[in-house]
Scaffold this motif. Structure first.
Motif, PDB file in Angstrom:
ATOM      1  N   LEU A   5      37.348  59.536  95.382  1.00 48.37           N
ATOM      2  CA  LEU A   5      36.809  58.294  94.895  1.00 48.37           C
ATOM      3  C   LEU A   5      37.233  58.190  93.444  1.00 48.37           C
ATOM      4  N   ARG A  38      34.768  47.512  95.617  1.00 49.87           N
ATOM      5  CA  ARG A  38      36.061  47.565  96.159  1.00 49.87           C
ATOM      6  C   ARG A  38      36.016  49.185  96.801  1.00 49.87           C
ATOM      7  N   PHE A  78      33.705  51.053  97.614  1.00 60.66           N
ATOM      8  CA  PHE A  78      32.586  51.162  98.593  1.00 60.66           C
ATOM      9  C   PHE A  78      33.326  50.822  99.981  1.00 60.66           C
ATOM     10  N   THR A 137      36.551  49.669 100.796  1.00 58.50           N
ATOM     11  CA  THR A 137      37.970  50.171 101.137  1.00 58.50           C
ATOM     12  C   THR A 137      38.077  51.467 101.165  1.00 58.50           C
ATOM     13  N   VAL A 138      37.243  52.332 100.476  1.00 59.22           N
ATOM     14  CA  VAL A 138      37.414  53.824 100.558  1.00 59.22           C
ATOM     15  C   VAL A 138      36.175  54.563 101.007  1.00 59.22           C
ATOM     16  N   PRO A 174      35.176  53.210 105.010  1.00 56.76           N
ATOM     17  CA  PRO A 174      35.877  53.899 105.958  1.00 56.76           C
ATOM     18  C   PRO A 174      35.916  55.285 106.214  1.00 56.76           C
ATOM     19  N   LEU A 175      35.724  55.884 105.107  1.00 54.06           N
ATOM     20  CA  LEU A 175      35.890  57.456 105.147  1.00 54.06           C
ATOM     21  C   LEU A 175      34.477  57.923 105.929  1.00 54.06           C
ATOM     22  N   PHE A 209      44.199  59.138 100.084  1.00 56.74           N
ATOM     23  CA  PHE A 209      43.003  58.302 100.841  1.00 56.74           C
ATOM     24  C   PHE A 209      43.367  58.942 102.218  1.00 56.74           C
ATOM     25  N   HIS A 264      42.428  57.992 104.905  1.00 51.87           N
ATOM     26  CA  HIS A 264      42.289  57.023 106.206  1.00 51.87           C
ATOM     27  C   HIS A 264      43.407  55.791 106.063  1.00 51.87           C
ATOM     28  N   PHE A 270      47.725  50.880  97.227  1.00 46.29           N
ATOM     29  CA  PHE A 270      46.403  50.616  96.941  1.00 46.29           C
ATOM     30  C   PHE A 270      46.135  50.009  95.406  1.00 46.29           C
ATOM     31  N   SER A 305      30.837  59.827  90.266  1.00 46.31           N
ATOM     32  CA  SER A 305      31.262  58.672  90.007  1.00 46.31           C
ATOM     33  C   SER A 305      30.353  57.598  90.400  1.00 46.31           C
TER      34      SER A 305
END
Ligand code: ATP
Ligand code: MG
Lengths: 277, 368, 122
Positions: free
Chosen positions: A176, A188, A190, A192-193, A196-197, B98, B100, B109, C3
């Motif tokens: 992250l 974004r 939240f 796109t990363v 999906p995880l 990443f 995924h 990205f 974060s």
């Protein structure tokens, strides 16, 4: 010699539970399977009835519809509270944990009656709305499908929170941070990363919720008020009220087969350890 | 290459850290640290585990706010600028790819974040894939790649958007020795090609010396010395730096006299002449000499050399070099490393002379 | 370094969910003080008649005791069986442990009504 004692000890530890489940579940279930083929007469008659009887059909369709709606509602709500539980400040975490665990430990019956007290015509919500003059006639919130959906969603949220939170906890913080360092906004990151995880946890949660929902009995019986019968209640009615054991047994067998097939199909998403969080 | 960069080049930034302090509760992770990072330089932060390297890097990246002090980039105060707006390239310890996304999507990205057109993204990603030697792996997920390949993806992803600064946190610590050396060369090449300012964290001293234009040595949250690799290696300003950068022989001296550029002291019955790289305030001192700067001979070398007598206690064969273990008459142990090819084996228990050129030895405060 | 603290949108949704989770539990408390015989909100007057009934009517006491007895006994048996099984799996790692674990977890996914019917089997 040693090999033998190890084997005997292994059996001593593992056997009791297996034996118990075998005697208390498997053998009796085989009996149920037999009923479905033999009552009232030998043959596939009950399965044929199951395929053609419009009442059974409508119950199956209603059950599927309610289960899908409940699963979707549970996933969204569980995700939000799981997020706060995992990534909130320490106070936020404590509050979230409280709100997740307290309902979790309270019996399904109490919770269903709680919702009835909330939603029924003379319940809290209708009383308030009427005394505030917002509505003149009570809203039909309970004793229908809406009530069933609300009650089931409420019951199942904690079961979805555990696998989702477990997936969230296993996300590497640095991934992250990396996304942030590349200039990605929070929204974004939240979508796109982060999300999906957690797909694995979401699928596991969806499966658990859906399977549990399929067999729901108490909540629909209380909050549906007999008007939105789901499959489990139908089994109960067939066996304990209108003694029609053969059809009840056939429906049970179909239900168990369906759940078994679903779990087998999705088995790589099931992590028993995630059930308890 | 710092020399070839034009000042003001958009691709490289200059950062000044001014009196940076960071506390975690009562624990001081960084103590009043000031450091200038030059435009386009390759600066390595070197120090033992827990010395505050990652903490400092996180502050540079903007992921952690310093407790005290300021950061200034190209004349602008950026202390309060969040990480997403600094947009430095960053390679994390453990890569942080990443999981995924495919190799291609990982590298794309940062470009997508910047709203580049898809044609642009495609072209840039293609270039970067080629540059780090990942052709044929574009569609794979990170879990399907070897450690070295994952490292390349991390580098490509950090460099593809042409950041003004690239931060690398122990990028090679998980790789085996051969791969590590290969990747070091690759990073060095990427630095020269891009001209970007690199800040590189490691606790491996040989890596630091091999790669950097300058090395900053950390210990217990303090910056002990900054300088060119050769300077910190050959002119360490204190014992920690001297010992951390490699094996070193320390000979306790009596009656140190300072005269101009050199210092002289007594070790056993011989006078030893040394470089005076530090100022001593009348304290006790030691003579410090690296094993590879000493040599063994049957008779003392005198021209511009110091020499002492020792007894050989043993030898360790390292292939290209052989290390001899010796002891002086007063019991100080020494190590001397000599090229295997240029010497005939020296018998154990023989008495020999150990010599070294005057300019290779230097003075350090005792116990500091 | 941590974060992504929850943003405002998630916090609002999560707060709504938290209230939703607590709502029926809060609702049962006032209902228990209703003077009416049926499930309703007390309007105007509160009454302890249902608590009185809990004490006066021996049926309630008996069923609470029965619940307790069954609860204690069944949890003791379940814990004993499951502990032994868990120990066995952990100590010996038998060849088909995944299969065995899957098997013992089956009752979890079998609809309770099917379980009930199964146990009803003479
Ligand atoms: N979030 C934190 N909370 C408390 N202490 C911390 C935190 N982050 C770092 N520290 C402490 O600060 C010190 C410096 O940590 P840092 O990670 O910067 O070390 P490092 O030089 O990168 O070490 P390594 O080579 O092991 O990665 C350590 O003692 C560590 O325990
Ligand atoms: Mg570190």
């Amino acid at each position: 010699m040693i090999g033998k004692t190890i084997t005997s000890r292994k059996i001593l530890l593992l056997a009791p539970l297996l034996l118990f489940l075998g005697l208390a579940y498997v053998v009796p279930f085989l009996g149920v399977v037999r009923w479905s083929f033999t009552m009232p007469e030998v043959g596939l008659g009950q399965y044929r009835a199951l395929m053609t009887d419009p009442l059974v059909q409508s119950v199956f369709i209603r059950t599927l519809r309610i289960c899908l709606i409940v699963t979707a509602a549970v996933l969204v709500t569980a995700y939000a509270i799981a997020y706060v539980w995992v990534r909130g400040s320490s106070v936020q975490r404590m509050l979230a944990e409280f709100c997740i665990l307290v309902p979790f430990w309270i019996s399904v019956l109490t919770r269903a009656f709680g919702w009835l007290a909330m939603l029924s015509n003379r319940g809290l919500i209708n009383t308030w709305l009427q005394s505030a003059g917002v509505i003149s006639e009570p809203l039909a919130l309970a004793r229908n499908e809406l009530g069933v959906i609300i009650g089931m969603t409420h019951f199942l949220i904690p079961f979805a929170v555990f696998p989702i939170a477990s997936a969230m906890r296993s996300i590497d913080e640095r991934v992250l941070l990396a996304a942030r360092g590349m200039g990605a906004s929070r929204t974004r990151i939240f979508w796109t990363v982060f999300v999906p995880l957690t797909y694995g946890g979401l699928i596991g949660a969806a499966l658990i919720v859906f399977v549990f929902a399929l067999g729901f009995f108490v909540t629909p019986a209380i909050l549906g008020g007999g008007r939105s019968v789901m499959v489990a209640e139908l089994v109960y009615l067939r066996i304990f009220q209108s003694p029609d054991w053969g059809l009840g047994a056939a429906i049970s067998v179909v239900l168990v087969l369906f759940i078994g097939a679903l779990l087998a199909l999705m088995r790589r998403f099931i992590k028993p350890a995630h059930l308890i969080g | 290459m710092p020399q070839s960069m034009q000042p003001g080049d958009a691709k490289a930034a200059e950062i000044k850290a001014v009196s940076i302090g960071k506390t975690f509760g009562a624990f001081h992770a960084l103590k009043n640290l000031s450091l200038d990072i030059g435009r386009g330089e390759f600066l390595t932060l070197l120090g033992p585990s827990g010395s505050g390297k990652t903490t400092f890097l996180m502050i540079l990246a903007g992921f952690t706010a310093p407790t005290t002090g300021r950061l200034v980039m190209d004349g602008k105060d950026i202390t309060d600028v969040p990480a997403e707006d600094r947009s430095y390239g960053m390679v994390f310890q453990g890569y942080a790819l990443f999981p995924h996304l495919t190799v291609e999507q990982n590298i794309a990205f940062p470009l997508k974040v910047r709203g580049r057109s898809s044609a642009d993204v495609k072209r840039k990603v293609g270039e970067m894939v080629e540059r780090v030697g990942l052709i044929g792996h574009e569609k794979k997920l990170p879990a399907k790649l070897s450690g070295g390949q994952q490292q390349r993806v991390a580098l490509a992803r950090a460099l593809v958007f042409e950041p003004s600064v690239l931060l690398l946190d122990e990028p090679f610590s998980a790789l085996d020795k051969n791969l590590r050396e290969m990747m070091q060369q690759e990073v060095k090449r990427l630095h020269q090609e891009t001209g970007t300012t690199f800040v590189f964290v490691t606790h491996d001293q040989s890596e630091a010396l091999a790669l950097s234009s300058r090395v900053a040595i950390f210990n217990h949250g303090e910056l002990l010395q900054v300088g060119k690799p050769q300077d910190v290696y050959e002119r360490p300003s204190n014992r920690f730096v001297a010992e951390f950068l490699g094996e070193i022989n320390l000979l306790p001296l009596d009656t140190v006299e300072l005269n101009g550029e050199t210092a002289a002291g007594k070790f056993e019955d011989r006078t030893i002449v040394l470089n005076k790289s530090i100022t001593l305030a009348g304290k006790k001192a030691v003579a410090a000499v690296r094993p590879e700067h000493m040599f063994i001979s049957a008779s003392p070398q005198t021209s511009d050399c110091n020499a002492i007598t020792c007894r050989v206690e043993g030898a360790t064969y390292f292939g290209a070099s052989t290390k001899y273990h010796l002891r002086t008459r007063s019991g100080t142990s020494l190590a001397v490393s000599m090229p295997t090819a240029s010497t005939s084996p020296i018998a154990p228990q023989s008495d020999v002379w150990v010599s070294w050129p005057v300019h290779q030895g230097f003075l350090l405060p005792d116990g500091g | 370094m941590n974060s992504s603290r929850p943003g405002p949108v998630i916090l609002i949704v999560a707060t709504a969910v938290a209230l939703f989770l607590l709502m029926p539990l809060i609702a049962v408390i006032p209902v228990s003080f209703t003077p009416a015989r049926f499930l309703s909100m007390p309007s105007g007057t509160l009454s302890l008649r249902h608590y009185q009934a809990l004490i006066d009517n021996p049926a309630w006491g008996q069923s609470i005791l029965l619940s307790l007895r069954i609860g204690i006994l069944s949890s003791a048996i379940a814990t004993a069986l499951a502990t032994m099984f868990g120990l066995g799996i952990w100590m010996f790692q038998p060849r088909f442990s995944a299969l065995l674990i899957g098997f013992v977890l089956l009752p979890l996914v079998v609809p309770p009504v099917v379980s009930a019917m199964t146990l009803y089997f003479p």
